[in-house]
Design an enzyme around this catalytic site. Structure first.
Site, short mmCIF file in Angstrom:
data_model
loop_
_atom_site.label_atom_id
_atom_site.label_comp_id
_atom_site.label_asym_id
_atom_site.label_seq_id
_atom_site.Cartn_x
_atom_site.Cartn_y
_atom_site.Cartn_z
CG ASP A 215 4.60 10.28 -5.20
OD1 ASP A 215 3.62 10.53 -5.91
OD2 ASP A 215 4.60 10.37 -3.95
N GLY B 115 1.45 23.65 2.63
CA GLY B 115 0.85 22.82 1.57
C GLY B 115 -0.24 21.95 2.19
CD GLU C 195 -5.06 16.64 3.76
OE1 GLU C 195 -4.62 15.53 4.13
OE2 GLU C 195 -5.50 16.83 2.61
CG LEU D 243 -2.11 14.32 -6.04
CD1 LEU D 243 -3.11 15.05 -6.93
CD2 LEU D 243 -2.43 14.54 -4.56
N GLY E 118 7.42 19.41 1.34
CA GLY E 118 7.37 18.74 0.03
C GLY E 118 8.03 17.37 0.08
CG HIS F 124 -34.31 19.95 -3.85
ND1 HIS F 124 -33.47 21.03 -3.65
CD2 HIS F 124 -35.39 20.13 -3.02
CE1 HIS F 124 -34.03 21.85 -2.76
NE2 HIS F 124 -35.18 21.33 -2.36
N GLY G 233 0.80 -1.23 0.00
CA GLY G 233 0.00 0.00 0.00
C GLY G 233 0.83 1.27 0.00
N GLY G 234 2.14 1.15 0.22
CA GLY G 234 3.04 2.30 0.10
C GLY G 234 2.78 3.39 1.13
C1 LIG Z 1 0.69 12.61 5.02
C2 LIG Z 1 0.39 12.36 3.58
C3 LIG Z 1 -0.92 12.45 3.13
C4 LIG Z 1 -1.22 12.23 1.81
N1 LIG Z 1 -2.52 12.34 1.42
C5 LIG Z 1 -2.86 12.11 0.13
C6 LIG Z 1 -4.21 12.18 -0.28
O1 LIG Z 1 -5.10 12.46 0.51
N2 LIG Z 1 -4.49 11.93 -1.58
C7 LIG Z 1 -3.51 11.62 -2.48
O2 LIG Z 1 -3.83 11.39 -3.66
N3 LIG Z 1 -2.21 11.54 -2.12
C8 LIG Z 1 -1.86 11.78 -0.83
N4 LIG Z 1 -0.55 11.65 -0.45
C9 LIG Z 1 0.47 11.35 -1.48
C10 LIG Z 1 0.45 9.84 -1.81
O3 LIG Z 1 0.66 9.11 -0.65
C11 LIG Z 1 1.53 9.54 -2.85
O4 LIG Z 1 1.39 10.39 -3.97
C12 LIG Z 1 1.43 8.08 -3.31
O5 LIG Z 1 1.55 7.20 -2.23
C13 LIG Z 1 2.50 7.77 -4.35
O6 LIG Z 1 2.35 6.46 -4.77
P1 LIG Z 1 3.58 5.62 -5.37
O7 LIG Z 1 3.01 4.28 -5.69
O8 LIG Z 1 4.26 6.38 -6.41
O9 LIG Z 1 4.63 5.48 -4.17
P2 LIG Z 1 4.55 5.15 -2.63
O10 LIG Z 1 3.18 5.17 -2.11
O11 LIG Z 1 5.56 6.03 -2.00
O12 LIG Z 1 5.03 3.64 -2.56
C14 LIG Z 1 6.32 3.26 -2.87
C15 LIG Z 1 6.64 1.97 -2.13
O13 LIG Z 1 7.92 1.53 -2.59
C16 LIG Z 1 8.62 0.98 -1.50
N5 LIG Z 1 10.06 1.02 -1.83
C17 LIG Z 1 10.86 2.11 -1.95
N6 LIG Z 1 12.08 1.75 -2.35
C18 LIG Z 1 12.06 0.39 -2.48
C19 LIG Z 1 13.00 -0.58 -2.89
N7 LIG Z 1 14.24 -0.24 -3.29
N8 LIG Z 1 12.63 -1.88 -2.88
C20 LIG Z 1 11.38 -2.26 -2.50
N9 LIG Z 1 10.44 -1.37 -2.12
C21 LIG Z 1 10.76 -0.07 -2.13
C22 LIG Z 1 8.24 1.88 -0.34
O14 LIG Z 1 8.44 1.20 0.89
C23 LIG Z 1 6.77 2.15 -0.63
O15 LIG Z 1 5.94 1.21 0.03
C24 LIG Z 1 -0.20 11.86 0.88
C25 LIG Z 1 1.13 11.75 1.32
C26 LIG Z 1 1.42 11.99 2.64
C27 LIG Z 1 2.84 11.84 3.11
#
Ligand SMILES: Cc1cc2nc3c(=O)[nH]c(=O)nc-3n(C[C@H](O)[C@H](O)[C@H](O)COP(=O)(O)OP(=O)(O)OC[C@H]3O[C@@H](n4cnc5c(N)ncnc54)[C@H](O)[C@@H]3O)c2cc1C
Length: 472
Positions: A319, A190, A195, A326, A278, A451, A41-42
């Site tokens: 990201d 930001g 939040e 997002l 950021g 409505h 779930g990241g």
């Molecule tokens: C406090 C907070 C609130 C947020 N709220 C929102 C929101 O309301 N709505 C929204 O759209 N976005 C929100 N975001 C942003 C959102 O979480 C990110 O944009 C999104 O998670 C990015 O997804 P991703 O799959 O690119 O990477 P990530 O979610 O960062 O997942 C990447 C995964 O890769 C893993 N990883 C990294 N390097 C390695 C490696 N070498 N080997 C194996 N695994 C690895 C990490 O452990 C992680 O689990 C929020 C962020 C934060 C910090």
């Protein structure tokens, strides 16, 4: 030694990586996912979107019980905060969703590996190898036709304000404070700062937000951002614009933060600092340079329309690549990536990715802002309708805010919708759907809205943008 062969190896199981893996598996690819965390779930599920929304929802209920119930004719004893239970509930929400992904992986026959993935230089035949290093240091190598990099991003830190994980923290720790801070300084105005600042303000902390720029949320509708700023101030949050952190000293548990405001320096005394300035792509340790994957000047991975990097057979999304950081953008890319791999013509409509700030009131937008249209010299008409004139908003007692619809003057085609008000996060979906189908203000105005609903304000704003306001 290479142990397994896959069609696709995904590094990182956030909303980008896990969605891509699921879609690819359902399109008959043999998929492996490598994740360094113990859960899937990241950032989104584990320390971002979901836990922050769980705390926002809980703290909103507390604030309503404290501040609004009496107005509805509900007399209660002043509510008391049970912070450990609130934090535990957040963990339960997160755990349920994380285990849901594990179950979907199993069902889709995705093989998962817990550990850190690193890209090895490509084989002579163009196929790839990825090393997986588990927490105990053991390594194994996976072979794959293609590799998807989906390792997301990490919080940026400030040299003058190094995070210590306890009193100077990132969002991760600010989601888990064991006690309500006396005074929380949020550095960065930001969405993450606003939040989490809202959460702790509602739970009783004094909260000051220090923002370097002359306004909050520069990429949002200026009127919406200004109204939000006023409401946050009304809730007791202090907002300092054009303010930089110049240094920090400690006296016991007291933090003395030097703030530079124009020519003057001020000292702010607090017990916690949240650094929310950021996020940056997480590319360290991935072996990119050695393998030949190039980054741009901002450290992001450059990709083509298929999400392929400079190294054939290696892809990236979420990201890690340009675009808004997002979760739904990452997931949309995950789907498009897997479908393009299967020969389909999927793509992401980058111009229309909705953005939401889950404060109270919420601020949500899709498409272009007035400021962007003016800067680009694009003519537009604008229609605005207020929640104060809406029956449902009155019934709820939530009359703050407005909907603004921006449209092309001739065709009426909708160019942008900006909502500040109750449940704006849910309302924006209708606007996103109409924009996706290239709809006009006339289309939006002709849709029969139930409505009384908050959504009627969108219809009224569309009518106004088309010069035919009904109630205005
Ligand atoms: C406090 C907070 C609130 C947020 N709220 C929102 C929101 O309301 N709505 C929204 O759209 N976005 C929100 N975001 C942003 C959102 O979480 C990110 O944009 C999104 O998670 C990015 O997804 P991703 O799959 O690119 O990477 P990530 O979610 O960062 O997942 C990447 C995964 O890769 C893993 N990883 C990294 N390097 C390695 C490696 N070498 N080997 C194996 N695994 C690895 C990490 O452990 C992680 O689990 C929020 C962020 C934060 C910090």
């Amino acid at each position: 030694m290479t142990t397994d062969q896959f069609d696709l190896i995904v590094i990182g199981a956030g909303p980008g990586g896990y969605v891509a893996a699921l879609r690819a598996a359902r399109l008959d690819q043999k998929v492996a996912v490598i994740e360094r965390r113990t859960t899937f779930g990241g950032v989104c599920l584990n320390e971002g979107c979901i836990p922050s929304k769980a705390l926002l929802d809980s703290s909103e209920l507390l604030a309503m019980a404290r501040d609004d119930f009496a107005g509805h004719g509900i007399d209660i004893e002043p509510p008391r905060l049970n912070l450990p239970r609130m934090l535990q509930r957040k963990e339960e929400v997160v755990a349920k969703l994380c285990s849901g992904i594990a179950a979907m992986f199993k069902q889709a026959k995705i093989t998962s590996f817990e550990g850190t993935g690193r890209l090895l230089p490509a084989n002579a035949d163009g196929s790839h190898q990825v090393e997986v290093k588990s927490a105990d240091g053991a390594t194994q190598t996976l072979g794959g036709k293609r590799v998807l990099l989906a390792t997301g991003s990490r919080a940026m830190e400030l040299a003058d304000l190094p995070c210590d994980g306890d009193s100077v923290v990132t969002a991760r720790e600010a989601l888990n404070f064991e006690a309500v801070p006396k005074h929380l300084l949020v550095v960065g105005g930001g969405y993450i700062g606003l939040e989490l600042g809202s959460v702790w303000r509602r739970l009783g902390a004094e909260v000051t937000v220090a923002e370097m720029l002359p306004r909050l949320l520069p990429f949002n509708d200026a009127q919406g951002a200004e109204l939000l700023q006023r409401r946050l101030k009304k809730s007791g949050m202090k907002i300092l614009l054009e303010t930089r952190v110049a240094g920090l000293s400690r006296e016991g548990s007291e933090l003395r933060v030097q703030l530079q405001r124009g020519e003057t320096q001020e000292e702010l005394v607090c017990d916690k600092v949240l650094v929310a300035v950021g996020r940056r792509p997480w590319t360290e340790g991935l072996g990119l340079e050695e393998a030949g994957v190039t980054l741009d000047q901002k450290g992001r991975i450059q990709v083509d329309a298929d999400f392929q990097t400079s190294l054939p057979g290696v892809y990236a999304l979420g990201d890690l690549i340009p675009g808004p950081m997002l979760a739904h953008k990452a997931s949309a890319e995950g789907v498009a990536f897997a479908e393009r791999l299967a020969g389909q013509a999927s793509s992401v409509d980058y111009a229309n990715i909705p953005g939401v700030i889950y404060t109270w009131p919420e601020l949500a937008s899709v498409g272009q802002t007035e400021e962007q249209l003016k800067e680009a010299g694009i003519p537009f008409s604008s229609g605005k309708a207020h929640f104060s004139a809406n029956g449902r908003a009155r019934a709820m007692g939530e009359t703050d805010g407005f909907v603004k619809v921006l449209a092309a003057p001739e065709s009426g085609r909708i160019l942008g919708v900006h909502i500040i008000g109750p449940r704006a996060s849910e309302l924006i979906a209708e606007a996103a759907a109409v924009i996706a189908f290239e709809g006009s203000v006339q289309d939006l105005a002709l849709i029969c809205h139930a409505h009384p609903t908050l959504a009627e304000v969108i219809q009224e704003a569309a009518l106004a943008a088309g010069g035919a306001a009904l109630h205005g």
